[in-house]
Write a protein that holds these residues in place. Structure first.
Motif, mmCIF file in Angstrom:
data_model
loop_
_atom_site.group_PDB
_atom_site.id
_atom_site.type_symbol
_atom_site.label_atom_id
_atom_site.label_comp_id
_atom_site.label_asym_id
_atom_site.label_seq_id
_atom_site.Cartn_x
_atom_site.Cartn_y
_atom_site.Cartn_z
ATOM 1 N N TYR A 194 66.245 -36.822 -4.698
ATOM 2 C CA TYR A 194 65.202 -37.818 -4.972
ATOM 3 C C TYR A 194 64.674 -37.671 -6.404
ATOM 4 O O TYR A 194 64.454 -38.668 -7.097
ATOM 5 C CB TYR A 194 64.042 -37.668 -3.990
ATOM 6 N N LEU A 195 64.478 -36.438 -6.835
ATOM 7 C CA LEU A 195 63.942 -36.226 -8.179
ATOM 8 C C LEU A 195 64.950 -36.663 -9.243
ATOM 9 O O LEU A 195 64.574 -37.286 -10.252
ATOM 10 C CB LEU A 195 63.567 -34.752 -8.382
ATOM 11 N N LEU A 196 66.228 -36.370 -9.036
ATOM 12 C CA LEU A 196 67.260 -36.821 -9.969
ATOM 13 C C LEU A 196 67.342 -38.347 -9.980
ATOM 14 O O LEU A 196 67.491 -38.962 -11.046
ATOM 15 C CB LEU A 196 68.615 -36.222 -9.594
ATOM 16 N N GLY A 197 67.228 -38.951 -8.804
ATOM 17 C CA GLY A 197 67.207 -40.410 -8.731
ATOM 18 C C GLY A 197 66.012 -40.994 -9.454
ATOM 19 O O GLY A 197 66.122 -42.031 -10.138
ATOM 20 N N PHE A 198 64.863 -40.340 -9.330
ATOM 21 C CA PHE A 198 63.653 -40.774 -10.043
ATOM 22 C C PHE A 198 63.886 -40.758 -11.552
ATOM 23 O O PHE A 198 63.518 -41.698 -12.269
ATOM 24 C CB PHE A 198 62.492 -39.857 -9.659
ATOM 25 N N ASP A 207 50.543 -36.571 -10.274
ATOM 26 C CA ASP A 207 51.624 -35.573 -10.241
ATOM 27 C C ASP A 207 52.043 -35.271 -11.671
ATOM 28 O O ASP A 207 52.047 -36.162 -12.525
ATOM 29 C CB ASP A 207 52.820 -36.102 -9.438
ATOM 30 N N ASP A 208 52.409 -34.024 -11.944
ATOM 31 C CA ASP A 208 52.732 -33.638 -13.315
ATOM 32 C C ASP A 208 54.051 -34.242 -13.793
ATOM 33 O O ASP A 208 54.162 -34.669 -14.949
ATOM 34 C CB ASP A 208 52.767 -32.109 -13.453
ATOM 35 N N TYR A 209 55.067 -34.306 -12.916
ATOM 36 C CA TYR A 209 56.328 -34.942 -13.308
ATOM 37 C C TYR A 209 56.065 -36.396 -13.697
ATOM 38 O O TYR A 209 56.523 -36.884 -14.737
ATOM 39 C CB TYR A 209 57.330 -34.948 -12.145
ATOM 40 N N PHE A 210 55.356 -37.063 -12.820
ATOM 41 C CA PHE A 210 55.039 -38.477 -13.016
ATOM 42 C C PHE A 210 54.250 -38.661 -14.309
ATOM 43 O O PHE A 210 54.529 -39.562 -15.106
ATOM 44 C CB PHE A 210 54.225 -38.952 -11.812
ATOM 45 N N SER A 243 60.310 -37.925 -2.648
ATOM 46 C CA SER A 243 60.689 -39.247 -2.128
ATOM 47 C C SER A 243 59.713 -40.313 -2.608
ATOM 48 O O SER A 243 60.110 -41.455 -2.889
ATOM 49 C CB SER A 243 60.750 -39.225 -0.599
ATOM 50 N N SER A 244 58.430 -39.959 -2.729
ATOM 51 C CA SER A 244 57.434 -40.921 -3.214
ATOM 52 C C SER A 244 57.725 -41.326 -4.653
ATOM 53 O O SER A 244 57.618 -42.503 -5.023
ATOM 54 C CB SER A 244 56.035 -40.323 -3.110
ATOM 55 N N LEU A 281 67.868 -29.500 -15.823
ATOM 56 C CA LEU A 281 67.177 -29.289 -14.545
ATOM 57 C C LEU A 281 68.081 -28.592 -13.537
ATOM 58 O O LEU A 281 67.653 -27.673 -12.832
ATOM 59 C CB LEU A 281 66.707 -30.628 -13.974
ATOM 60 N N LEU A 282 69.342 -29.020 -13.456
ATOM 61 C CA LEU A 282 70.274 -28.407 -12.507
ATOM 62 C C LEU A 282 70.464 -26.925 -12.817
ATOM 63 O O LEU A 282 70.469 -26.082 -11.905
ATOM 64 C CB LEU A 282 71.612 -29.139 -12.537
ATOM 65 N N PHE A 283 70.610 -26.603 -14.100
ATOM 66 C CA PHE A 283 70.741 -25.196 -14.484
ATOM 67 C C PHE A 283 69.450 -24.437 -14.196
ATOM 68 O O PHE A 283 69.476 -23.285 -13.738
ATOM 69 C CB PHE A 283 71.092 -25.098 -15.977
ATOM 70 N N ALA A 284 68.288 -25.077 -14.477
ATOM 71 C CA ALA A 284 66.999 -24.421 -14.230
ATOM 72 C C ALA A 284 66.786 -24.171 -12.742
ATOM 73 O O ALA A 284 66.285 -23.114 -12.341
ATOM 74 C CB ALA A 284 65.864 -25.273 -14.795
ATOM 75 N N TRP A 285 67.156 -25.143 -11.906
ATOM 76 C CA TRP A 285 67.036 -24.958 -10.459
ATOM 77 C C TRP A 285 67.953 -23.824 -9.980
ATOM 78 O O TRP A 285 67.588 -23.050 -9.096
ATOM 79 C CB TRP A 285 67.391 -26.246 -9.731
ATOM 80 N N THR A 286 69.138 -23.749 -10.564
ATOM 81 C CA THR A 286 70.075 -22.701 -10.160
ATOM 82 C C THR A 286 69.541 -21.321 -10.502
ATOM 83 O O THR A 286 69.562 -20.406 -9.668
ATOM 84 C CB THR A 286 71.451 -22.914 -10.835
ATOM 85 N N ILE A 287 69.051 -21.167 -11.728
ATOM 86 C CA ILE A 287 68.533 -19.848 -12.108
ATOM 87 C C ILE A 287 67.258 -19.535 -11.321
ATOM 88 O O ILE A 287 66.989 -18.366 -11.009
ATOM 89 C CB ILE A 287 68.288 -19.748 -13.627
ATOM 90 N N ALA A 288 66.493 -20.565 -10.948
ATOM 91 C CA ALA A 288 65.304 -20.331 -10.128
ATOM 92 C C ALA A 288 65.699 -19.782 -8.759
ATOM 93 O O ALA A 288 65.044 -18.882 -8.218
ATOM 94 C CB ALA A 288 64.507 -21.624 -9.973
ATOM 95 N N GLY A 289 66.796 -20.332 -8.188
ATOM 96 C CA GLY A 289 67.278 -19.818 -6.904
ATOM 97 C C GLY A 289 67.764 -18.385 -7.007
ATOM 98 O O GLY A 289 67.505 -17.562 -6.123
ATOM 99 N N VAL A 290 68.453 -18.083 -8.107
ATOM 100 C CA VAL A 290 68.941 -16.723 -8.329
ATOM 101 C C VAL A 290 67.772 -15.756 -8.490
ATOM 102 O O VAL A 290 67.748 -14.660 -7.910
ATOM 103 C CB VAL A 290 69.854 -16.680 -9.576
ATOM 104 N N ILE A 291 66.778 -16.170 -9.289
ATOM 105 C CA ILE A 291 65.594 -15.334 -9.513
ATOM 106 C C ILE A 291 64.836 -15.115 -8.202
ATOM 107 O O ILE A 291 64.331 -14.028 -7.920
ATOM 108 C CB ILE A 291 64.686 -15.977 -10.578
ATOM 109 N N GLY A 292 64.772 -16.177 -7.378
ATOM 110 C CA GLY A 292 64.121 -16.038 -6.080
ATOM 111 C C GLY A 292 64.845 -15.048 -5.187
ATOM 112 O O GLY A 292 64.219 -14.250 -4.480
ATOM 113 N N GLN A 293 66.192 -15.067 -5.249
ATOM 114 C CA GLN A 293 66.982 -14.132 -4.450
ATOM 115 C C GLN A 293 66.776 -12.696 -4.932
ATOM 116 O O GLN A 293 66.760 -11.750 -4.142
ATOM 117 C CB GLN A 293 68.466 -14.505 -4.555
ATOM 118 N N LEU A 294 66.613 -12.535 -6.233
ATOM 119 C CA LEU A 294 66.367 -11.201 -6.792
ATOM 120 C C LEU A 294 64.922 -10.742 -6.578
ATOM 121 O O LEU A 294 64.592 -9.596 -6.873
ATOM 122 C CB LEU A 294 66.667 -11.209 -8.298
#
Length: 522
Positions: free
Chosen positions: A76-80, A128-131, A311-312, A356-369
């Motif tokens: 949804y965010l990428l579509g936005f 919203d901050d993105y908006f 979604s909004s 954003l895709l790279f940032a989301w990926t590293i965020a997931g990795v950082i969360g796992q660590l």
């Protein structure tokens, strides 16, 4: 299969630190994020090549398909983003942006007024901050370009109104999220008689970073205080170089688009107004549906607490896009211009989407660590009680800077701050929670891997690292002011004393910056 040998340890800091330092040194964001991701992946898998490859593949797929279903939030965010890129491009090719700039030129008489109008719009669009970053950037950019305000300055104007306004506004996606978190924390500690909204409102004046970030921004807009690298960017803008052209087109830019000569101001304002109203409707509607599903009575605040932000934003942008298409076609826009605008608008958002895709990926990795948990654990120990607000501010800042997420920092650090307050002095519960909120916004402002920072760059059509580097000195100044305030607040247990200390340091800082700015040494 992951082993997590280095989870929740000092080594868990390596991936974000490497990514951030590489981004600052090389100015190549994707390469830096990619190296940080690879380093995190091999740490998680204990340097197993096969395990690392499998895990990385799972992480990438998880960006789009998670737990047997589409990853709705990300999609949804990428579509936005794509829809907003197309809306912006159509506004450009229709001549509406140029018409607005011509109209505003007769009413906005100088650079200062252009910056103040941008700041005002940023404060008004607070749901919203993105908006905020993307929509206000689309509206303000033609005007700031006309007055040769650098795209880096515009990105700073957007970023320093988006999060600071959202974090102190109860009727926003941030405010609702924070109220829900704090409500759960207070209930868990037995504070059942205290209204969660009233607690949030009490904490607003305790959020020193948000307050003084906005005040500094106002002074920067009025006095043209250009600190550090921002000075060179503003000098370049006066020569017509609004951004560093040697780095190519920044995310969201459509500089090569043709423009119709019959553009109307309504062509700019109608799509934006429809977009804002539709997004607000979908946020309230999705939140209301969630309340009804749980058998709870409807309320605006409750709706924002339970709203589906992504979604909004998407459906609001879709309605805004349809309104834009209807208007430009009724204007008689050439079909070739229309198609060119649609294609170029979607394509212009691809750099931001990649980041954003790279940032989301590293965020997931950082969360796992469990990097955030390690940062939070540093708050435990024999820290003097009076220093706890200041220490929590710093740790929350470092956590948000390292993880690239203020919301994640809220979720990690707020419960810890509450536990520490319960174990020492319950009357300091709210100041310590506020210090976490302030520190998280500060770290978010400084982090190259923060999605809010990325989208502020996109909204301003500014190269991402240029925005990070130019905003950093301003963020550090406000952080220093806030740190003094939280230290005084901790020792005196007086909000007024903390605000007074911040105000004194703020005034001194402005006087020094004004002198240095006039001398050209700021």
């Amino acid at each position: 299969m992951t082993t997590l040998s280095y989870a929740d340890s000092a080594l868990s800091l390596l991936p974000p630190v490497v990514a951030i330092l590489m981004a600052i040194v090389t100015r190549r964001v994707l390469l830096s994020l990619g190296l940080g991701i690879l380093l995190g992946v091999v740490l998680i898998n204990d340097f197993s090549v096969a395990g690392s490859g499998q895990y990385l593949g799972e992480q990438v797929v998880g960006l789009f398909w998670d737990d047997g279903a589409l990853n709705a939030w990300n999609l949804y965010l990428l579509g936005f983003l794509i829809l907003l890129g197309m809306i912006t491009a159509l506004i450009t090719v229709s001549g509406a942006a140029n018409a607005f700039a011509d109209w505003a030129r007769t009413r906005i008489k100088c650079k200062r007024d252009a910056k103040l109008l941008t700041m005002f719009l940023g404060c008004v669009v607070f749901i919203d901050d993105y908006f905020n970053s993307l929509v206000v950037g689309s509206v303000a950019r033609p005007l700031t370009d006309r007055y040769y305000i650098s795209r880096s300055k515009l990105a700073y104007l957007l970023d320093s109104t988006a999060a600071p306004i959202c974090v102190i506004s109860p009727v926003s996606s941030w405010g609702a999220y924070i109220i829900a978190l704090i409500g759960g924390i207070l209930t868990a500690h037995g504070f059942t008689d205290t209204g969660h909204l009233s607690v949030f409102i009490q904490m607003i004046p305790m959020n020193f970073y948000a307050i003084f970030a906005l005040l500094l921004l106002l002074c920067v807009a009025c006095m043209d205080l250009n600190v550090g690298p921002m000075r060179q960017h503003e000098l370049n803008a006066q020569k017509g170089n609004l951004y560093d052209e040697s780095k190519g087109l920044p995310p969201g830019a459509n500089s090569d688009l043709p423009e119709a000569d019959n553009g109307k101001i309504l062509g700019l304002f109608l799509p934006i107004i429809v977009l804002v109203c539709a997004t607000f409707y979908f946020m309230v509607s999705s939140g209301g549906d969630a309340l009804a599903a749980d058998g709870k009575p409807f309320s605006i605040l409750g709706a924002f607490e339970n709203t589906d932000v992504a979604s909004s934003l998407f459906f609001g942008a879709l309605v805004g896009f349809l309104a834009t298409v209807t208007f430009v076609l009724s204007q008689g826009l050439d079909k070739q211009y229309f198609i060119q605008g649609i294609v170029a608008g979607a394509r212009s958002m691809l750099p931001a989407i990649y980041i954003l895709l790279f940032a989301w990926t590293i965020a997931g990795v950082i969360g796992q660590l469990e990097t955030g948990k390690f940062m939070a654990s540093l708050a435990s120990g024999n820290i003097p009680f009076a220093l706890l607000p200041a220490v929590l501010f710093v740790l929350a800042g470092l956590t948000a800077f390292s993880t690239g997420t203020s919301w994640g920092t809220f979720g990690i650090m707020l419960p810890i701050a509450a536990d520490m307050a319960m174990g020492t002095h319950t009357s300091m519960m709210l100041p310590m929670l506020a210090a976490v909120l302030a520190g998280a916004v500060f770290g978010d402002h400084c982090s190259p891997i923060s999605d809010t920072t990325i989208l502020s760059s996109t909204g301003a059509n500014c190269h991402h690292i240029d925005h990070v580097i130019t905003q950093l000195p301003y963020a550090l100044i406000v952080a220093g002011i806030s740190l003094v305030g939280y230290t005084v607040l901790g020792f005196t247990e007086s909000l007024m004393a903390g605000l007074a200390a911040c105000s004194i340091v703020f005034v001194i800082s402005i006087l020094v910056l004004r002198v240095k700015s006039r001398q050209g040494t700021a």
